[in-house]
Design an enzyme around this catalytic site. Sequence first.
Site, PDB file in Angstrom:
ATOM      1  N   GLU A  81      -4.835  -8.448  -2.120  1.00 42.48           N
ATOM      2  CA  GLU A  81      -4.808  -8.582  -0.660  1.00 42.48           C
ATOM      3  C   GLU A  81      -3.924  -7.496  -0.087  1.00 42.48           C
ATOM      4  O   GLU A  81      -2.884  -7.151  -0.668  1.00 42.48           O
ATOM      5  CB  GLU A  81      -4.281  -9.962  -0.271  1.00 42.48           C
ATOM      6  CG  GLU A  81      -4.284 -10.245   1.225  1.00 42.48           C
ATOM      7  CD  GLU A  81      -2.908 -10.181   1.876  1.00 42.48           C
ATOM      8  OE1 GLU A  81      -2.769 -10.653   3.012  1.00 42.48           O
ATOM      9  OE2 GLU A  81      -1.965  -9.638   1.236  1.00 42.48           O
ATOM     10  N   ARG A  84      -7.154  -9.270   7.135  1.00 44.67           N
ATOM     11  CA  ARG A  84      -6.626  -8.684   5.916  1.00 44.67           C
ATOM     12  C   ARG A  84      -7.770  -8.234   5.022  1.00 44.67           C
ATOM     13  O   ARG A  84      -8.853  -8.799   5.061  1.00 44.67           O
ATOM     14  CB  ARG A  84      -5.746  -9.696   5.151  1.00 44.67           C
ATOM     15  CG  ARG A  84      -4.409  -9.999   5.827  1.00 44.67           C
ATOM     16  CD  ARG A  84      -3.535  -8.753   5.898  1.00 44.67           C
ATOM     17  NE  ARG A  84      -2.204  -8.996   6.433  1.00 44.67           N
ATOM     18  CZ  ARG A  84      -1.881  -8.895   7.717  1.00 44.67           C
ATOM     19  NH1 ARG A  84      -2.815  -8.567   8.611  1.00 44.67           N
ATOM     20  NH2 ARG A  84      -0.648  -9.105   8.117  1.00 44.67           N
ATOM     21  N   ARG A 115      -5.632 -12.899  11.858  1.00 45.15           N
ATOM     22  CA  ARG A 115      -4.898 -12.150  10.826  1.00 45.15           C
ATOM     23  C   ARG A 115      -5.897 -11.459   9.902  1.00 45.15           C
ATOM     24  O   ARG A 115      -6.206 -11.949   8.811  1.00 45.15           O
ATOM     25  CB  ARG A 115      -3.998 -13.105  10.033  1.00 45.15           C
ATOM     26  CG  ARG A 115      -3.050 -12.403   9.065  1.00 45.15           C
ATOM     27  CD  ARG A 115      -2.221 -13.415   8.281  1.00 45.15           C
ATOM     28  NE  ARG A 115      -1.256 -12.774   7.413  1.00 45.15           N
ATOM     29  CZ  ARG A 115      -0.059 -12.348   7.784  1.00 45.15           C
ATOM     30  NH1 ARG A 115       0.320 -12.499   9.043  1.00 45.15           N
ATOM     31  NH2 ARG A 115       0.774 -11.780   6.936  1.00 45.15           N
ATOM     32  N   CYS A 134       0.850  -1.185   0.000  1.00 42.31           N
ATOM     33  CA  CYS A 134       0.000   0.000   0.000  1.00 42.31           C
ATOM     34  C   CYS A 134       0.886   1.235   0.000  1.00 42.31           C
ATOM     35  O   CYS A 134       1.721   1.398   0.870  1.00 42.31           O
ATOM     36  CB  CYS A 134      -0.923   0.014   1.216  1.00 42.31           C
ATOM     37  SG  CYS A 134      -2.008   1.463   1.254  1.00 42.31           S
TER      38      CYS A 134
END
Length: 473
Positions: A127, A180, A178, A89
Amino acid sequence: MPKGFAPFTYVDLFAGIGGFHAMLDHAGGRCVYVSEIDPEARQTYIRNWVDPLPETHQPIVNTDITIATPDDGPVEVPAHDVLAAGFPCQPFSKSGYQRGMDEARGTLFWNIARILEERTPAVVLLENVRNLAGPRHRHEWDVIIQTLRELGYRVSSTPSVFSPHFLPPSLGGTPQVRDRVFILGTYVGPERAMAEVDVPPTVVRAPVDGWSVQDWDADWILDNDSTIPNLSKYQLTGDETEWINVWDDLVQRMWSARGTRLPGFPLWADAWIPERGLDPIELDALPRWKADFLIKNARFYDEHRDIIDDWKKANRSFAKFPESRRKLEWQAQDTGSLWETVMHLRPSGIRAKAPTYLPALVAITQTSIIGSRRRRLTPHEAARLQGFSRSFSFGDQRDQASYKQVGNGVAVGAAWHVFRTHVEQSAADLPGRLVKAVLSATLSPSGDALSPAAHLHESSMSQGHPVATQRVG
């Protein structure tokens, strides 16, 4: 189906060690192109996913996707049906009203967009970290969604946030929290994509098929200690063992005398003084959170002074512990002992959690300590926490690199769940061979990542007959 024919092809960008590859291979797909800039991660990928294939079936391996997607030249990525990317990102420039592909230029997302523009695969699967869907990255999110729609991909404006611990063992879940963000798009052409914007998220952030996340057992991803080469390098040092033993003595004293475990707020032993000894002026000068912790610790000391003073007398070495080891954060509820928890030796103190599921593997964090084993999680076990099979190998790579690669990776089960769900929802607009391959594959892509005890437990719970977990040493 002719020998060697694959029902669909895919490219794997920012590929890491192959989380997307594992689940797309599971559906019968064939990787035709892979790109990973980190040389050690790329070598791990090649070892596990490329070298075992016949030379004629090996994908093209690229080291820098920016070279393959020049501004003024042809895209070097071959045609494919599915594009998967765990892209980094990056902040986009906020250039006025521009929010689409022009604004993405200069970022790595733009390189993905160039490939989509040239090759128009049927499905795009992206992702990223949970923060991409947060308020600080609202602009980046808008640019990504707008760009995908301009390129002809029907996507939801609402992020699909998911974690592997929401899936039961039979669906490829693992005991790792986790979260995501997954972005899934189906190619329908720009006109439809810009019109069909009222699309719900592919999945919701919730347990699947009635699975209880409290049923997870971290032991299910562990190797038998006798099979671990160089076991001693993962075992706790003498100092670490003493830190835990001394704190566990307090846990046991509290239980014996009060019938309760330690409180959930951070315990700072250096702040254990009577509340009347706190200076209101000094407290007012502190950040509110720190003042609250000091007050809570003083009240804890006042309430349990007899136990704490006796404990300190019995453990005089505690005063010489490093400052960060004189702090404990108990998040293990009614777990009977510190040695039955999952621990992290953090700069801010020792954190203890119940041994159900583990926190997200992160490349820069401390490795989880499995209290019952008195050792740290190995890289091989960390890979299985991401859903890789027991045959997955890091070779003779240094552990630091292996932990980093796993922490940066994609959870196989979570990625498979959102991808399969998307294919099922968009079946009418996707190639039939792709839909058939994905929906006919077995529900778990993770093979033997979990021990048989996990599946036995799930089966017994579904039948209303829970069985005790048998731990291995």
